[in-house]
Every structure is written in C-alpha cells, then in structure tokens.
Design a protein around this motif. Structure first.
Motif, short mmCIF file in Angstrom:
data_model
loop_
_atom_site.label_atom_id
_atom_site.label_comp_id
_atom_site.label_asym_id
_atom_site.label_seq_id
_atom_site.Cartn_x
_atom_site.Cartn_y
_atom_site.Cartn_z
N LEU A 30 0.87 -1.18 0.00
CA LEU A 30 0.00 0.00 0.00
C LEU A 30 0.90 1.22 0.00
N LYS A 31 0.43 2.32 -0.59
CA LYS A 31 1.29 3.47 -0.81
C LYS A 31 0.78 4.72 -0.10
N TYR A 32 1.73 5.61 0.17
CA TYR A 32 1.45 6.92 0.73
C TYR A 32 2.50 7.88 0.20
N GLN A 33 2.40 9.16 0.57
CA GLN A 33 3.37 10.14 0.14
C GLN A 33 3.89 10.95 1.31
N THR A 34 5.13 11.42 1.18
CA THR A 34 5.73 12.28 2.18
C THR A 34 4.77 13.41 2.52
N GLY A 35 4.61 13.65 3.81
CA GLY A 35 3.72 14.72 4.26
C GLY A 35 2.32 14.27 4.58
N ASP A 36 1.94 13.07 4.15
CA ASP A 36 0.61 12.56 4.50
C ASP A 36 0.49 12.46 6.02
N GLN A 37 -0.68 12.76 6.52
CA GLN A 37 -0.95 12.69 7.95
C GLN A 37 -2.03 11.66 8.27
N GLU A 38 -2.78 11.26 7.29
CA GLU A 38 -3.93 10.38 7.47
C GLU A 38 -3.69 9.08 6.72
N PHE A 39 -3.71 7.97 7.45
CA PHE A 39 -3.42 6.66 6.88
C PHE A 39 -4.55 5.66 7.12
N ALA A 56 6.79 -0.44 7.18
CA ALA A 56 6.58 0.95 6.76
C ALA A 56 7.94 1.54 6.41
N THR A 57 8.20 1.66 5.11
CA THR A 57 9.45 2.27 4.68
C THR A 57 9.20 3.77 4.56
N GLY A 58 10.22 4.53 4.64
CA GLY A 58 10.08 5.99 4.57
C GLY A 58 10.85 6.62 5.71
N TYR A 59 10.31 7.72 6.21
CA TYR A 59 11.00 8.48 7.25
C TYR A 59 10.13 8.63 8.50
N TYR A 60 10.79 9.00 9.59
CA TYR A 60 10.17 8.98 10.92
C TYR A 60 8.85 9.75 11.05
N PRO A 61 8.64 10.91 10.41
CA PRO A 61 7.36 11.60 10.67
C PRO A 61 6.15 10.77 10.27
N GLU A 62 6.20 10.19 9.08
CA GLU A 62 5.08 9.38 8.62
C GLU A 62 5.03 8.03 9.34
N ILE A 63 6.18 7.43 9.60
CA ILE A 63 6.21 6.14 10.29
C ILE A 63 5.60 6.27 11.69
N ALA A 64 5.91 7.35 12.39
CA ALA A 64 5.32 7.57 13.72
C ALA A 64 3.81 7.70 13.63
N MET A 65 3.33 8.43 12.64
CA MET A 65 1.88 8.60 12.47
C MET A 65 1.21 7.29 12.07
N ILE A 66 1.88 6.53 11.21
CA ILE A 66 1.34 5.22 10.83
C ILE A 66 1.22 4.34 12.07
N ALA A 67 2.24 4.32 12.91
CA ALA A 67 2.21 3.50 14.13
C ALA A 67 1.08 3.96 15.06
N LEU A 68 0.95 5.25 15.27
CA LEU A 68 -0.12 5.78 16.13
C LEU A 68 -1.49 5.37 15.62
N GLN A 69 -1.71 5.56 14.34
CA GLN A 69 -3.02 5.25 13.78
C GLN A 69 -3.27 3.74 13.71
N ALA A 70 -2.22 2.96 13.44
CA ALA A 70 -2.37 1.50 13.43
C ALA A 70 -2.80 1.00 14.80
#
Length: 102
Positions: A30-39, A56-70
């Motif tokens: 599944l895909k997302y883009q840098t800066g996304d806040q909603e997963f 979750a590949t990418g960088y810490y801002p999105e990975i942290a939000m993905i973890a929170l929302q998951a």
C-alpha cells in the motif's frame, strides 16, 4: 507501506518485497506520500488482511503517524522500518505506539 515520493522508500520496499516473496511470504503493498498525515484508508485495508507484520518504509514523521493510527485501529502486529525511522523525534511523535518498532 511505501512512500512513493521517496526513492529511498521505494527502493527499500522493492528489496523487501523481492526477498520476502522469494522466501515464500505473501505481500500486499500500500502506498502513501511524504507529508501525509492520514493513513486510515491503508490501515483499514491492512487490518482486514490480518497480517503478521507491518512494514513501513520511509521516514520517521510518517512512520510515527502510521504507528499511532495503526495502534488506534487495533493493529498490534510488529512494525518494521528502515533507518529512516532512526531519529529521536520518532518517539516524540509516536510515543508508546512506536515501542518495539524494529
């Protein structure tokens, strides 16, 4: 989950997919883009699939939000990430949701 805006993320995901599938694993990307806040859309799909792990590949801002929302959606599987997650701000953003992130 792959950040399609980052060559790093796309390459890391491609490497993981190849190795994991060659070892007999099944993958849904599944895909997302840098800066996304909603997963929630991607994570709702993931929850339905009942995976053993979330990558979750990418960088810490999105990975942290993905973890929170998951975690908020009840997804309790281990989360794997690359070195783009290695930043003290990961914990500042993700708190307990990123505990145990590999």
């Amino acid at each position: 989950m792959t950040d399609v805006a980052q060559d790093y993320s796309a390459g890391l995901s491609r490497f993981f997919l190849q190795k994991f599938q060659s070892a007999g694993g099944t993958v849904t990307e599944l895909k997302y883009q840098t800066g996304d806040q909603e997963f929630s859309s991607q994570l709702t799909q993931i929850r339905r699939l009942k995976p053993d792990v979330l990558v979750a590949t990418g960088y810490y801002p999105e990975i942290a939000m993905i973890a929170l929302q998951a975690r908020g959606l009840g997804i309790q599987v281990p989360i794997l990430a690359g070195d783009g997650a290695e930043d003290s701000r990961l914990v500042e953003i993700g708190g307990k949701a990123v505990e145990g992130l590999y």
